[in-house]
Design a protein around this motif. Sequence first.
Motif, PDB file in Angstrom:
ATOM      1  N   UNK A  35      18.865 -76.844 -20.202  1.00  0.00           N
ATOM      2  CA  UNK A  35      17.873 -76.115 -19.918  1.00  0.00           C
ATOM      3  C   UNK A  35      19.290 -75.245 -20.382  1.00  0.00           C
ATOM      4  N   UNK A  36      18.821 -73.578 -21.144  1.00  0.00           N
ATOM      5  CA  UNK A  36      19.401 -72.468 -21.179  1.00  0.00           C
ATOM      6  C   UNK A  36      18.905 -71.509 -19.584  1.00  0.00           C
ATOM      7  N   UNK A  37      19.688 -71.234 -19.240  1.00  0.00           N
ATOM      8  CA  UNK A  37      20.037 -70.707 -17.711  1.00  0.00           C
ATOM      9  C   UNK A  37      20.501 -68.637 -17.232  1.00  0.00           C
ATOM     10  N   UNK A  38      20.407 -68.317 -16.879  1.00  0.00           N
ATOM     11  CA  UNK A  38      20.406 -66.526 -16.403  1.00  0.00           C
ATOM     12  C   UNK A  38      21.403 -66.936 -15.377  1.00  0.00           C
ATOM     13  N   UNK A  39      22.622 -65.867 -15.744  1.00  0.00           N
ATOM     14  CA  UNK A  39      23.580 -66.188 -14.254  1.00  0.00           C
ATOM     15  C   UNK A  39      23.730 -64.720 -14.494  1.00  0.00           C
ATOM     16  N   UNK A  40      24.686 -64.677 -13.072  1.00  0.00           N
ATOM     17  CA  UNK A  40      25.040 -63.729 -13.143  1.00  0.00           C
ATOM     18  C   UNK A  40      26.138 -63.954 -12.559  1.00  0.00           C
ATOM     19  N   UNK A  41      27.339 -62.504 -12.609  1.00  0.00           N
ATOM     20  CA  UNK A  41      29.023 -62.888 -11.714  1.00  0.00           C
ATOM     21  C   UNK A  41      28.652 -62.007 -10.258  1.00  0.00           C
ATOM     22  N   UNK A  42      29.193 -62.133  -9.884  1.00  0.00           N
ATOM     23  CA  UNK A  42      29.882 -61.557  -7.972  1.00  0.00           C
ATOM     24  C   UNK A  42      30.173 -60.632  -8.623  1.00  0.00           C
ATOM     25  N   UNK A  43      31.039 -59.562  -7.959  1.00  0.00           N
ATOM     26  CA  UNK A  43      32.253 -59.382  -7.744  1.00  0.00           C
ATOM     27  C   UNK A  43      33.074 -59.827  -8.057  1.00  0.00           C
ATOM     28  N   UNK A  44      33.234 -61.018  -7.270  1.00  0.00           N
ATOM     29  CA  UNK A  44      34.874 -61.059  -7.668  1.00  0.00           C
ATOM     30  C   UNK A  44      35.151 -61.801  -9.244  1.00  0.00           C
ATOM     31  N   UNK A  45      33.968 -62.219  -9.796  1.00  0.00           N
ATOM     32  CA  UNK A  45      33.689 -62.847 -10.904  1.00  0.00           C
ATOM     33  C   UNK A  45      33.743 -61.196 -12.142  1.00  0.00           C
ATOM     34  N   UNK A  46      33.520 -60.242 -11.810  1.00  0.00           N
ATOM     35  CA  UNK A  46      33.738 -59.302 -12.460  1.00  0.00           C
ATOM     36  C   UNK A  46      34.856 -59.164 -12.490  1.00  0.00           C
ATOM     37  N   UNK A  47      36.044 -58.951 -11.600  1.00  0.00           N
ATOM     38  CA  UNK A  47      37.274 -58.651 -11.561  1.00  0.00           C
ATOM     39  C   UNK A  47      38.778 -59.934 -12.059  1.00  0.00           C
ATOM     40  N   UNK A  48      37.894 -60.987 -12.423  1.00  0.00           N
ATOM     41  CA  UNK A  48      38.669 -62.340 -13.213  1.00  0.00           C
ATOM     42  C   UNK A  48      38.514 -62.357 -14.264  1.00  0.00           C
ATOM     43  N   UNK A  49      40.315 -62.439 -14.677  1.00  0.00           N
ATOM     44  CA  UNK A  49      40.674 -62.350 -16.192  1.00  0.00           C
ATOM     45  C   UNK A  49      40.507 -63.022 -16.847  1.00  0.00           C
ATOM     46  N   UNK A  50      39.736 -64.121 -16.236  1.00  0.00           N
ATOM     47  CA  UNK A  50      38.767 -65.655 -16.975  1.00  0.00           C
ATOM     48  C   UNK A  50      37.629 -64.946 -18.002  1.00  0.00           C
ATOM     49  N   UNK A  51      37.032 -63.885 -16.618  1.00  0.00           N
ATOM     50  CA  UNK A  51      35.643 -62.987 -17.300  1.00  0.00           C
ATOM     51  C   UNK A  51      35.394 -62.277 -17.865  1.00  0.00           C
TER      52      UNK A  51
END
Length: 245
Positions: free
Chosen positions: A121-137
């Motif tokens: 399926x296609x699902x909704x995903x959200x970034x954590x605070x650490x994810x928002x700071x990561x260069x890859x994301x």
Amino acid sequence: MRPFLLLSTRAEDEAAIGEHGAVARFAGLSPDELRHVRVEAAAMPALDLSDYSGVILGGGPFNSSDPDKSELQLRVEADLRRVLTEVLADDLPFLGLCYGVGTVTTQLGGVVDREFGEPVSAVDIRLTDAGRRDHLLAELAALPGGFTAFVGHKEAVSRLPDGAVLLATGTECPVQMFRVGANCYVTQFHPELDGPGIGLRIQVYKHNGYFRPEETQSLLATTSAATITPQVHSILRRFAQRYAR
């Protein structure tokens, strides 16, 4: 530039070749810049990882939590453990797609089980605070909300390994992406899949227990109509750009 290395565990030629093409395309690499080693086809050759800019592990039909494993699966897991031991010890650039979650988590003593599996399926995903700071994301972090990506997995992480940094989460599956060290990443979702890509996987794996075979046509229609966040593919491109050497 040193090539990147794609390790594949898909026995079906169509799926393995399709995965190599999709990863290369979304990473912005030519086929020659992404060496493809099919681990399921034969014992893994001796590899000098310093010859590569980074390692990418594709998905596949194996599950780390399978109660009964064939000799082939056990051999594949042993080959991958040798690669991961070096990757993790030296913090080498690594990106594991779906199957990578199970292999890395198991290697580091976390828990992988069937509690948080998700249907195709296609699902909704959200970034954590650490994810928002990561260069890859960075491109996903620039979006006002979360993002949508394709998933389809029988197992998932129920306990992160010590030291892992959670980067993305979902409603049904709490661990969608994490990082170990500075350079080792794994995703539960598939940043290499678009509509045609998931359609190919559905056709190839319709008898592998991810869904009932009679659901194939309806599932193809549903995934074809799904809207995937285009920036999800930037994970592959940013990985290649950051680590090319």
